[in-house]
Design a protein around this motif. Structure first.
Motif, mmCIF file in Angstrom:
data_model
loop_
_atom_site.group_PDB
_atom_site.id
_atom_site.type_symbol
_atom_site.label_atom_id
_atom_site.label_comp_id
_atom_site.label_asym_id
_atom_site.label_seq_id
_atom_site.Cartn_x
_atom_site.Cartn_y
_atom_site.Cartn_z
ATOM 1 N N LEU A 1 0.833 -1.206 0.000
ATOM 2 C CA LEU A 1 0.000 0.000 0.000
ATOM 3 C C LEU A 1 0.865 1.251 0.000
ATOM 4 O O LEU A 1 0.598 2.198 -0.759
ATOM 5 C CB LEU A 1 -0.924 -0.010 1.221
ATOM 6 C CG LEU A 1 -1.821 1.215 1.427
ATOM 7 C CD1 LEU A 1 -2.726 1.438 0.227
ATOM 8 C CD2 LEU A 1 -2.643 1.058 2.706
ATOM 9 N N VAL A 2 1.903 1.270 0.814
ATOM 10 C CA VAL A 2 2.800 2.428 0.857
ATOM 11 C C VAL A 2 3.499 2.606 -0.489
ATOM 12 O O VAL A 2 3.658 3.732 -0.979
ATOM 13 C CB VAL A 2 3.821 2.277 1.996
ATOM 14 C CG1 VAL A 2 4.925 3.332 1.881
ATOM 15 C CG2 VAL A 2 3.115 2.399 3.346
ATOM 16 N N LEU B 1 -16.552 -3.489 6.629
ATOM 17 C CA LEU B 1 -15.332 -3.289 5.862
ATOM 18 C C LEU B 1 -14.229 -2.829 6.812
ATOM 19 O O LEU B 1 -14.498 -2.191 7.831
ATOM 20 C CB LEU B 1 -15.519 -2.193 4.797
ATOM 21 C CG LEU B 1 -16.659 -2.321 3.805
ATOM 22 C CD1 LEU B 1 -16.750 -1.052 2.955
ATOM 23 C CD2 LEU B 1 -16.459 -3.540 2.915
ATOM 24 N N PHE B 2 -12.991 -3.138 6.455
ATOM 25 C CA PHE B 2 -11.828 -2.565 7.121
ATOM 26 C C PHE B 2 -11.024 -1.836 6.063
ATOM 27 O O PHE B 2 -10.672 -2.413 5.029
ATOM 28 C CB PHE B 2 -10.960 -3.634 7.787
ATOM 29 C CG PHE B 2 -9.686 -3.077 8.359
ATOM 30 C CD1 PHE B 2 -9.683 -2.418 9.574
ATOM 31 C CD2 PHE B 2 -8.491 -3.195 7.668
ATOM 32 C CE1 PHE B 2 -8.507 -1.883 10.094
ATOM 33 C CE2 PHE B 2 -7.306 -2.672 8.169
ATOM 34 C CZ PHE B 2 -7.312 -2.016 9.388
ATOM 35 N N VAL B 3 -10.737 -0.558 6.305
ATOM 36 C CA VAL B 3 -10.096 0.299 5.303
ATOM 37 C C VAL B 3 -8.748 0.781 5.823
ATOM 38 O O VAL B 3 -8.644 1.291 6.945
ATOM 39 C CB VAL B 3 -10.984 1.519 4.971
ATOM 40 C CG1 VAL B 3 -10.294 2.415 3.940
ATOM 41 C CG2 VAL B 3 -12.347 1.066 4.469
ATOM 42 N N ARG B 4 -7.719 0.629 5.001
ATOM 43 C CA ARG B 4 -6.379 1.144 5.310
ATOM 44 C C ARG B 4 -5.979 2.042 4.155
ATOM 45 O O ARG B 4 -6.059 1.647 2.982
ATOM 46 C CB ARG B 4 -5.391 -0.010 5.454
ATOM 47 C CG ARG B 4 -4.068 0.393 6.120
ATOM 48 C CD ARG B 4 -4.209 0.488 7.615
ATOM 49 N NE ARG B 4 -2.906 0.573 8.276
ATOM 50 C CZ ARG B 4 -2.411 1.691 8.804
ATOM 51 N NH1 ARG B 4 -3.093 2.815 8.738
ATOM 52 N NH2 ARG B 4 -1.238 1.685 9.406
ATOM 53 N N THR B 5 -5.540 3.264 4.448
ATOM 54 C CA THR B 5 -5.382 4.282 3.407
ATOM 55 C C THR B 5 -4.020 4.958 3.456
ATOM 56 O O THR B 5 -3.521 5.314 4.533
ATOM 57 C CB THR B 5 -6.468 5.366 3.561
ATOM 58 O OG1 THR B 5 -7.758 4.756 3.453
ATOM 59 C CG2 THR B 5 -6.333 6.444 2.494
ATOM 60 N N PHE B 6 -3.418 5.132 2.280
ATOM 61 C CA PHE B 6 -2.305 6.049 2.084
ATOM 62 C C PHE B 6 -2.926 7.339 1.569
ATOM 63 O O PHE B 6 -3.416 7.401 0.447
ATOM 64 C CB PHE B 6 -1.290 5.498 1.078
ATOM 65 C CG PHE B 6 -0.018 6.297 0.990
ATOM 66 C CD1 PHE B 6 1.134 5.874 1.638
ATOM 67 C CD2 PHE B 6 0.032 7.487 0.272
ATOM 68 C CE1 PHE B 6 2.307 6.611 1.568
ATOM 69 C CE2 PHE B 6 1.202 8.239 0.193
ATOM 70 C CZ PHE B 6 2.351 7.798 0.842
ATOM 71 N N GLU B 7 -2.926 8.362 2.433
ATOM 72 C CA GLU B 7 -3.668 9.582 2.139
ATOM 73 C C GLU B 7 -2.773 10.628 1.476
ATOM 74 O O GLU B 7 -1.663 10.910 1.942
ATOM 75 C CB GLU B 7 -4.252 10.150 3.428
ATOM 76 C CG GLU B 7 -5.177 11.331 3.220
ATOM 77 C CD GLU B 7 -5.874 11.758 4.504
ATOM 78 O OE1 GLU B 7 -6.629 12.730 4.442
ATOM 79 O OE2 GLU B 7 -5.657 11.123 5.555
ATOM 80 N N ARG B 8 -3.268 11.187 0.411
ATOM 81 C CA ARG B 8 -2.564 12.240 -0.306
ATOM 82 C C ARG B 8 -2.218 13.396 0.635
ATOM 83 O O ARG B 8 -3.070 13.914 1.336
ATOM 84 C CB ARG B 8 -3.486 12.736 -1.437
ATOM 85 C CG ARG B 8 -2.935 13.832 -2.301
ATOM 86 C CD ARG B 8 -3.959 14.265 -3.329
ATOM 87 N NE ARG B 8 -5.208 14.707 -2.723
ATOM 88 C CZ ARG B 8 -6.175 15.353 -3.386
ATOM 89 N NH1 ARG B 8 -6.046 15.591 -4.674
ATOM 90 N NH2 ARG B 8 -7.267 15.733 -2.774
ATOM 91 N N GLY B 9 -0.953 13.769 0.675
ATOM 92 C CA GLY B 9 -0.521 14.872 1.517
ATOM 93 C C GLY B 9 -0.278 14.506 2.960
ATOM 94 O O GLY B 9 0.146 15.346 3.756
ATOM 95 N N VAL B 10 -0.544 13.243 3.327
ATOM 96 C CA VAL B 10 -0.386 12.806 4.720
ATOM 97 C C VAL B 10 0.496 11.572 4.809
ATOM 98 O O VAL B 10 1.401 11.492 5.631
ATOM 99 C CB VAL B 10 -1.764 12.503 5.359
ATOM 100 C CG1 VAL B 10 -1.597 11.999 6.791
ATOM 101 C CG2 VAL B 10 -2.648 13.747 5.321
ATOM 102 N N GLY B 11 0.243 10.582 3.946
ATOM 103 C CA GLY B 11 0.926 9.306 4.031
ATOM 104 C C GLY B 11 0.015 8.251 4.622
ATOM 105 O O GLY B 11 -1.217 8.408 4.653
ATOM 106 N N LEU B 12 0.584 7.166 5.102
ATOM 107 C CA LEU B 12 -0.206 6.106 5.709
ATOM 108 C C LEU B 12 -0.859 6.651 6.972
ATOM 109 O O LEU B 12 -0.184 7.145 7.872
ATOM 110 C CB LEU B 12 0.694 4.917 6.036
ATOM 111 C CG LEU B 12 0.005 3.610 6.412
ATOM 112 C CD1 LEU B 12 -0.796 3.064 5.241
ATOM 113 C CD2 LEU B 12 1.049 2.588 6.857
#
Length: 313
Positions: free
Chosen positions: A179-180, A210-221
């Motif tokens: 993901l990263v 659901l379980f959601v894991r996100t690499f967020e724009r401008g923030v990171g994981l």
């Protein structure tokens, strides 16, 4: 420059929040403030900076959200609940229409998710599936459960803007290293994706979770991203993994929300808007100084922790 702020979070997505209705600063200055306050190595820390802004003829109040890197996001649905709480208190409201950067959202007080948990319902959308608006230059008008060759991955993604752009892939188990890697590739703003995008891996957990894991724009994981939870809920329905109009529980590392996507592209989230403390801080250069805490919210902080522990069991 000294600022009063409230440290708050929605589903573990934490921010300093400033009532900016009577503050006149240009965008570059707000970006500077966001970088200083959101610095995890500093005295405040957060996933970004939230601003409560003045309303207009069509909106009761407004919201702006600056990421930890100083870039401004179209919205932040976890942060929106916190701004809504502040706007409700300031204006004596229980529901409102909120102006966002490129759209608007409806918010209202909602029955508590658990005892002592301030809960707010937000309705955002409609989602936009036309990737030309991002822009994402992949040769397709829409990406629904399909491979994106430019990503260099064989995983299938669904592209949803709400209004932040999201790439959502359903996986058996979240691989954070992968993901990263994919998120960092999008964060580099390649020619085919010049405005970047959020990338999420999503696990199905039963018929309605659901379980959601996100690499967020401008923030990171990040432990939580509200618009990613909304986009993932819609993507699950759009691809037949959930039914439209069905309430789902959406978990993340920071907590959870209740979510429901409609066939018309509107998504409803109901989640916490928790205050941790209020204080003030001086920013000198690009560094936030010591925080002067003026109020703590230990009871509601504890209520949220207890709720997450109970709901996760």
């Amino acid at each position: 420059m000294r600022f009063d702020f409230i440290k708050c979070h929605g589903s573990g997505n934490d921010f300093p929040m400033i009532d900016a209705r009577a503050v006149s600063l240009d965008d570059a200055t707000w970006a500077w403030v966001a970088v200083a306050l959101a610095d995890r190595a500093g005295t405040v820390g957060g996933d970004g900076l939230l601003l409560l802004t003045a309303g207009d003829d069509a909106h009761d109040f407004g919201m702006r959200m600056f990421n930890a890197d100083g870039s401004e996001s179209e919205t932040c649905l976890n942060g929106l609940r916190c701004v809504a709480r502040a706007g409700f208190a300031a204006l004596g409201l229980e529901r409102a229409t909120v102006r966002l950067k490129t759209s608007h959202a409806s918010v209202a007080l909602d029955p508590a998710l658990a005892p002592g948990v301030m809960t707010i319902r937000e309705v955002a959308g409609p989602v936009d599936l036309d990737v030309a608006h991002w822009p994402m230059r992949t040769g397709a008008a829409q990406v629904v459960d399909a491979v994106i060759p430019e990503l260099g991955s064989n995983r299938r993604f669904t592209a949803v803007a709400i209004p932040n752009p999201h790439l959502v892939s359903f996986v058996d188990a979240v691989d954070e290293d992968e993901l990263v890697m994919l998120g960092a590739g999008c964060e580099a703003a390649p020619d085919w994706l010049p405005n970047r995008a959020n990338v999420s891996f999503v696990e199905l957990r039963g018929a309605d979770a659901l379980f959601v894991r996100t690499f967020e724009r401008g923030v990171g994981l990040t432990d939580s991203c509200g618009s990613a939870m909304a986009a993932s809920t819609y993507a699950a329905c759009r691809t037949g993994r959930l039914a439209f109009g069905t309430q789902a529980t959406v978990f993340n590392r920071g907590g959870l929300v209740r979510a429901e996507a409609a066939a018309d592209g509107m998504v409803r989230l109901s989640g916490n808007a928790t205050y941790d403390y209020a204080g003030s801080v001086e920013i000198v250069g690009s560094v936030a100084g010591p925080v002067q805490i003026t109020q703590t919210f230990a009871v509601e902080t504890a209520a949220w922790r207890a709720a997450v522990a109970a709901m996760a069991d």
